[in-house]
Design an enzyme around this catalytic site. Structure first.
Site, short mmCIF file in Angstrom:
data_model
loop_
_atom_site.label_atom_id
_atom_site.label_comp_id
_atom_site.label_asym_id
_atom_site.label_seq_id
_atom_site.Cartn_x
_atom_site.Cartn_y
_atom_site.Cartn_z
N CYS A 1 33.14 18.54 24.61
CA CYS A 1 31.93 17.81 25.01
C CYS A 1 30.79 18.75 25.40
O CYS A 1 29.62 18.45 25.18
CB CYS A 1 32.25 16.84 26.14
SG CYS A 1 33.35 15.48 25.66
N VAL A 2 31.13 19.90 25.97
CA VAL A 2 30.09 20.89 26.28
C VAL A 2 29.41 21.33 24.98
O VAL A 2 28.18 21.42 24.90
CB VAL A 2 30.68 22.10 27.02
CG1 VAL A 2 29.66 23.23 27.11
CG2 VAL A 2 31.13 21.70 28.43
#
Length: 308
Positions: A95-96
Site C-alpha cells: 500500500c505504501v
C-alpha cells in the site's frame, strides 16, 4: 507496455484465496468489479481479493471509494498522504508503493486540512483495515515478479503517473452506497456524521463486516479479540507469535485456530499467514477465511482510526 500488461495479471498475486475472475463475476461481485475498474482505473487486487465474500468486498470498496476517491471537502493529495502514512505505520509496503506512487503522480500532497474531517478519519479507518488484509493476502509490491528488478523503480513511476491521472478525474460521492443496505452508524464512529456519504459508507460497511464475524467467528473468539484489541496500544508485538497462542489457550480447542488467526490479523497481520493452515483444517472455505480476517482487521481499524 510491460507495466500495463503486468498489472492486468495482478490478480494472480493474491495468495491463500482465489479471486473470482472478472469474466465469471455475477451479481454483487460484478457490480463491485465494474465500479472499481471505473473509479480506481483498474481492478485493484486489495478489493478483488475479497470476492469470495461479496458483502465484505462491497464493504471494503465502499469505504475506499467514499473516503479516498470521491470528491468532498478534502483534496485527493491530502488523503493519499494519509493513506501512505497509515500504510507505512502498519508495515504494509504494497500500500505504501501504490499510494506513495499516486501521491507523486499528483505532484505531492495538498496542504494539510484543518481538523478531523470525516474524509480524513475515514481514510485512516479504511487503510487500517486494508493494510491488514493486504498483508495477509498479497505480497510486498503491487508489481508482479515478472517486472525485472532494474525496472521496478521506473515501473513505479509509470504506475504513479497512471494512478495520478486517474485520481484527477472527478468522482461524485455516494455512488457505492446502493451496494449494501442502510445501517445505523455505531456511536464510536460518530466522527463520520459530518459527511453523509462517508457516514453511509462507514455504517453499511461496518454492519456488513460485523455480520460476517457473526457467521464465521465464534462468540468466545470475538470476545477475546475485542478485549485484546481494546487494551492494545498499537505497539508491534514482536517477531514471536507465542503471544497469540498463549492468548487463545483458554478457549476450547476447536476455537483456538480461528482465535490465533484473528489475533495475528488484528495485531501482527504480516505474520497471520502462519495461522492459515491450522484454520483451514477447521473450515477450508475461502469465504470463512476472508470473513475471519476481515472481522479482525475491522476491529483494529475501528479502534485505531483516531477519530475525535
Amino acid at each position: 507496455m510491460i507495466v500495463k500488461r503486468a498489472l492486468r495479471r495482478s490478480l494472480a498475486q493474491v495468495r491463500h484465496v482465489t479471486p473470482v475472475p472478472p469474466g465469471a463475476a455475477r451479481g454483487l461481485v460484478a457490480e463491485v468489479y465494474a465500479q472499481v475498474e471505473r473509479d480506481f482505473g483498474m481492478l485493484a487486487p486489495p478489493v478483488a481479493l475479497h470476492s469470495a465474500a461479496p458483502e465484505v468486498m462491497a464493504a471494503a470498496w465502499m469505504l475506499l471509494r467514499e473516503s479516498l476517491l470521491a470528491q468532498g471537502q478534502v483534496a485527493r493529495g491530502a488523503k493519499e498522504l494519509v493513506a501512505t502514512e497509515v500504510s507505512r505505520a502498519n508495515a504494509c509496503p504494497y500500500c505504501v508503493d501504490v499510494h506513495g506512487a499516486t501521491l507523486r503522480g499528483l505532484g505531492g500532497p495538498a496542504p494539510a486540512e484543518p481538523g478531523p474531517l470525516p474524509e480524513v478519519v475515514g481514510t485512516r479507518l479504511t487503510f487500517h483495515y486494508l493494510n491488514r488484509m493486504v498483508n495477509v493476502f498479497l505480497g510486498e509490491s503491487p508489481l508482479p515478479p515478472e517486472v525485472p528488478g532494474g525496472m521496478r523503480g521506473g515501473a513505479l513511476r509509470v504506475l504513479g503517473a497512471m494512478m495520478g491521472a486517474s485520481a484527477r478525474k472527478p468522482r461524485p460521492p455516494g455512488d457505492s452506497l446502493r451496494l449494501l443496505p442502510d445501517a445505523p452508524l455505531p456511536a464510536e464512529l460518530s466522527w463520520a456524521d459530518g459527511n453523509p456519504y462517508v457516514a453511509g459508507a462507514v455504517a453499511r460497511a461496518t454492519a456488513a463486516v460485523a455480520a460476517a464475524g457473526e457467521r464465521s467467528v465464534p462468540e468466545p473468539v470475538r470476545d477475546l479479540v475485542t478485549a485484546e484489541v481494546g487494551k492494545w496500544d498499537g505497539t508491534p508485538p514482536g517477531l514471536s507469535t507465542a503471544w497469540a497462542t498463549e492468548a487463545a489457550a483458554g478457549l476450547a480447542p476447536g476455537h483456538r485456530p480461528v482465535a490465533r488467526l484473528a489475533l495475528l490479523t488484528a495485531k501482527a497481520s504480516y505474520q497471520a499467514g502462519t495461522a492459515i493452515d491450522a484454520f483451514r483444517a477447521t473450515d477450508p472455505s475461502d469465504r470463512a477465511l476472508l470473513e475471519v480476517t476481515a472481522w479482525a482487521s475491522m476491529m483494529t481499524a475501528r479502534a485505531r482510526s483516531g477519530g475525535p
